[in-house]
Design a protein around this motif. Sequence first.
Motif, PDB file in Angstrom:
ATOM      1  N   ILE A  28       0.843  -1.204   0.000  1.00  0.00           N
ATOM      2  CA  ILE A  28       0.000   0.000   0.000  1.00  0.00           C
ATOM      3  C   ILE A  28       0.873   1.248   0.000  1.00  0.00           C
ATOM      4  N   LEU A  29       1.896   1.261   0.845  1.00  0.00           N
ATOM      5  CA  LEU A  29       2.791   2.426   0.907  1.00  0.00           C
ATOM      6  C   LEU A  29       3.560   2.611  -0.399  1.00  0.00           C
ATOM      7  N   ALA A  30       4.040   1.508  -0.978  1.00  0.00           N
ATOM      8  CA  ALA A  30       4.762   1.612  -2.252  1.00  0.00           C
ATOM      9  C   ALA A  30       3.835   2.120  -3.353  1.00  0.00           C
ATOM     10  N   GLY A  31       2.611   1.609  -3.371  1.00  0.00           N
ATOM     11  CA  GLY A  31       1.630   2.082  -4.349  1.00  0.00           C
ATOM     12  C   GLY A  31       1.342   3.559  -4.186  1.00  0.00           C
ATOM     13  N   MET A  32       1.201   3.990  -2.930  1.00  0.00           N
ATOM     14  CA  MET A  32       0.935   5.410  -2.669  1.00  0.00           C
ATOM     15  C   MET A  32       2.086   6.281  -3.147  1.00  0.00           C
ATOM     16  N   VAL A  33       3.298   5.882  -2.845  1.00  0.00           N
ATOM     17  CA  VAL A  33       4.468   6.681  -3.239  1.00  0.00           C
ATOM     18  C   VAL A  33       4.537   6.808  -4.765  1.00  0.00           C
ATOM     19  N   LEU A  34       4.326   5.706  -5.469  1.00  0.00           N
ATOM     20  CA  LEU A  34       4.384   5.747  -6.935  1.00  0.00           C
ATOM     21  C   LEU A  34       3.252   6.595  -7.514  1.00  0.00           C
ATOM     22  N   VAL A  35       2.057   6.438  -6.983  1.00  0.00           N
ATOM     23  CA  VAL A  35       0.915   7.227  -7.459  1.00  0.00           C
ATOM     24  C   VAL A  35       1.149   8.705  -7.169  1.00  0.00           C
ATOM     25  N   PHE A  36       1.613   9.028  -5.961  1.00  0.00           N
ATOM     26  CA  PHE A  36       1.861  10.421  -5.596  1.00  0.00           C
ATOM     27  C   PHE A  36       2.916  11.038  -6.507  1.00  0.00           C
ATOM     28  N   THR A  71     -12.262  -6.041  10.572  1.00  0.00           N
ATOM     29  CA  THR A  71     -10.881  -6.468  10.702  1.00  0.00           C
ATOM     30  C   THR A  71     -10.206  -6.281   9.351  1.00  0.00           C
ATOM     31  N   LEU A  72      -9.041  -5.681   9.356  1.00  0.00           N
ATOM     32  CA  LEU A  72      -8.328  -5.429   8.106  1.00  0.00           C
ATOM     33  C   LEU A  72      -7.556  -6.685   7.715  1.00  0.00           C
ATOM     34  N   THR A  73      -8.080  -7.392   6.725  1.00  0.00           N
ATOM     35  CA  THR A  73      -7.465  -8.614   6.228  1.00  0.00           C
ATOM     36  C   THR A  73      -6.710  -8.305   4.929  1.00  0.00           C
ATOM     37  N   LEU A  74      -6.072  -9.325   4.364  1.00  0.00           N
ATOM     38  CA  LEU A  74      -5.365  -9.122   3.105  1.00  0.00           C
ATOM     39  C   LEU A  74      -6.300  -8.688   1.981  1.00  0.00           C
ATOM     40  N   PRO A  75      -7.488  -9.282   1.836  1.00  0.00           N
ATOM     41  CA  PRO A  75      -8.406  -8.753   0.822  1.00  0.00           C
ATOM     42  C   PRO A  75      -8.810  -7.307   1.101  1.00  0.00           C
ATOM     43  N   GLY A  76      -8.931  -6.941   2.374  1.00  0.00           N
ATOM     44  CA  GLY A  76      -9.236  -5.557   2.726  1.00  0.00           C
ATOM     45  C   GLY A  76      -8.111  -4.621   2.334  1.00  0.00           C
ATOM     46  N   MET A  77      -6.871  -5.071   2.537  1.00  0.00           N
ATOM     47  CA  MET A  77      -5.722  -4.260   2.132  1.00  0.00           C
ATOM     48  C   MET A  77      -5.661  -4.123   0.613  1.00  0.00           C
ATOM     49  N   ALA A  78      -5.984  -5.210  -0.084  1.00  0.00           N
ATOM     50  CA  ALA A  78      -6.039  -5.126  -1.541  1.00  0.00           C
ATOM     51  C   ALA A  78      -7.126  -4.135  -1.956  1.00  0.00           C
ATOM     52  N   GLY A  79      -8.226  -4.132  -1.225  1.00  0.00           N
ATOM     53  CA  GLY A  79      -9.294  -3.173  -1.486  1.00  0.00           C
ATOM     54  C   GLY A  79      -8.837  -1.742  -1.276  1.00  0.00           C
ATOM     55  N   LEU A  80      -8.035  -1.513  -0.230  1.00  0.00           N
ATOM     56  CA  LEU A  80      -7.504  -0.169   0.008  1.00  0.00           C
ATOM     57  C   LEU A  80      -6.583   0.265  -1.132  1.00  0.00           C
ATOM     58  N   LEU A  81      -5.747  -0.649  -1.603  1.00  0.00           N
ATOM     59  CA  LEU A  81      -4.840  -0.316  -2.697  1.00  0.00           C
ATOM     60  C   LEU A  81      -5.621  -0.036  -3.985  1.00  0.00           C
ATOM     61  N   LEU A  82      -6.645  -0.837  -4.241  1.00  0.00           N
ATOM     62  CA  LEU A  82      -7.473  -0.602  -5.420  1.00  0.00           C
ATOM     63  C   LEU A  82      -8.262   0.695  -5.288  1.00  0.00           C
ATOM     64  N   THR A  83      -8.697   1.007  -4.083  1.00  0.00           N
ATOM     65  CA  THR A  83      -9.394   2.270  -3.832  1.00  0.00           C
ATOM     66  C   THR A  83      -8.494   3.454  -4.148  1.00  0.00           C
ATOM     67  N   LEU A  84      -7.215   3.334  -3.820  1.00  0.00           N
ATOM     68  CA  LEU A  84      -6.250   4.385  -4.147  1.00  0.00           C
ATOM     69  C   LEU A  84      -6.207   4.613  -5.653  1.00  0.00           C
TER      70      LEU A  84
END
Length: 185
Positions: A28-36, A71-84
């Motif tokens: 998620i952090l790597a995705g954010m940095v690249l998108v930013f 609860t933040l699970t791996l699919p939830g984290m994938a959802g956060l990255l896709l939301t970004l």
Amino acid sequence: PAPLTIVEERSVGPDLGADAIRAGIVSILAGMVLVFAFIMWSYGLFGVFACIGLVANLFLTVACLSMLQATLTLPGMAGLLLTLGLSVDANILINERIREETLAGKTPYAAMEAGFARAFSTIVDANVTTLIKMMLLFAFGSGPVRGFAVTITLGIITSMFTAIVLVRLLMVTWLRARKRETLPV
């Protein structure tokens, strides 16, 4: 009936789950940095405003999940990255429309107003179709798939707010304070 023969048996400790969550946070952090980096390089100051909106979107999504006691699970984290990614799409649409209006010779206020107005229907259309898909995933999915659908749904709703309200507020406030004749898009 077939006979059951155990060939191999393993026990997995909680460290495996912790490693997966750590890897999810890093992605998620790597995705954010690249998108930013991309959006600030492409749109300058308006890209910075979009990044502020993306961070606000992430915090609002996590806050909504927290209110639901999810609860933040791996699919939830994938959802956060896709939301970004979905959120940055709305900001790109807005900035490109503003850029087109500016190149057409409109004043900064008129270009900004027309840019948001022209991008609005496209943003709503894209997000409504994604919401329909997430409703179907939630209705027909199980456990992790439903969590993914909830995360994306909350992310889409908050991204509409941050892109259309928060980023617009930042842009208009900046424009009023600077009284610019051209826009930095």
